[in-house]
Enzyme design. Sequence first.
Site, PDB file in Angstrom:
ATOM      1  CG  ASP A 108      -1.885  -1.144   1.270  1.00  0.00           C
ATOM      2  OD1 ASP A 108      -2.068  -1.779   0.202  1.00  0.00           O
ATOM      3  OD2 ASP A 108      -2.671  -1.136   2.335  1.00  0.00           O
ATOM      4  NE  ARG A 124      -1.828   1.996  13.680  1.00  0.00           N
ATOM      5  CZ  ARG A 124      -0.840   0.936  13.636  1.00  0.00           C
ATOM      6  NH1 ARG A 124       0.307   1.164  13.869  1.00  0.00           N
ATOM      7  NH2 ARG A 124      -1.241  -0.065  12.437  1.00  0.00           N
ATOM      8  CG  ASP A 164      -4.595   1.880  12.392  1.00  0.00           C
ATOM      9  OD1 ASP A 164      -4.872   1.755  13.669  1.00  0.00           O
ATOM     10  OD2 ASP A 164      -3.907   0.798  11.861  1.00  0.00           O
ATOM     11  CB  SER A 207      -4.800  -8.024   6.966  1.00  0.00           C
ATOM     12  OG  SER A 207      -4.202  -6.772   7.517  1.00  0.00           O
TER      13      SER A 207
END
Length: 404
Positions: free
Chosen positions: A18, A99, A128, A180
């Site tokens: 990505d 994060r 996210d 994932s």
Amino acid sequence: MSKVKVNKVVVAYSGGLDTSVIIPWLKENYGCEVVAFVADVGQGEDELVGIEDKAMASGASEVYIADLKEEMVADYIYPTLKTGALYEGKYLLGTSMARPIIAKAQVECARKVGADALAHGCTGKGNDQVRFEGAFAALAPDLHVIAPWREWDLVSREQCLDYLAERNIPCTASLTKIYSRDANAWHISTEGGVLEDTWNAPNDDCWAWTNSPEAAPDEAEYVTLKVQKGEIVAVDGEELSPYQVLMNLNDKGVKHGVGRIDIVENRLVGMKSRGCYETPGGTIMMEALRAVEQLVLDKSSFEFREELGVKASHLVYDGRWFTPLCKSILAATEELAQDVNGEVVVKLYKGQVTATQKRSENSLYSEEFATFGEDEVYNQSHAEGFIRLYSLASRIRTLNAQKK
């Protein structure tokens, strides 16, 4: 819709498919310079090998790699542990806790290089995107945020690979990606594949780190942990930094199959998702800290800490770390943790962690008071008056009903 004029953007870069696509896409669609920011949060050396060359080959003008491991554990994981936060009663917030520090370091990088925009590779379906952009809003509201997954028309892994191939950009990603995964020093998550059907039991491939309990050693291992002010500071007598503590306990937990959960959780964006999460060291830490709390915190304080833990779990999960409420909760639990000092022995065996021994200089437990034998410090007849006052409202309510 016309795009905002951007001169330089810092993108959170992982080296995966990505973000490899995002770099050339940003250059083509925004006509801007792209700086790749890589956060080392303990995802593993394999994920970082050659990442700078990979980013440059994708079209980045510069690459910044920030080692955030020690800071993440000391300043984000340890404070969250003090709250006792477990999202929906099970999840130790592995992805969520990484994060805010990544976003903060990305903003710092943007300031350093003079960027006027930030970008991330989060999809429009996940949590996210909210966590990153919530942090960006709190730390750098003046910077424009670009979320390519919400803008571009690429909808499949095959299209992303074709996009890179057409531009002669090298990529090691394959067409087939069954699961994932997201990893950091605290945990690894696995989603997708067979897990998308909740009637499918997770297979061995769904677990990336830990031994299965069946394959774990047949002999239990006992580990002694020292706790000071709600933080584990030593393992088996060896004083360690927070990150070193985590690495040590990860190794032990992995061996004994500790820290596996299979959960269907409520995402912030409204949908449910299923994941297999492994948090070996963190599960050991949580058990040890709660064991010392049992000795030290009185009933009201423990109840308050539990309430704070539930609230904190949602704040962290929902990406609201940089808010006054989160700051207040962390301050409150920091105060509660001042007397949470002690020593705990935990037993690791076949996927389970159990506190078997615990002691504290601040313990409120008194063998003299708690004994079932004869004692001279507690007059049992005193309990009658306490119970009568404690249940007075119920007594009056029923007497009133009888009068009617």
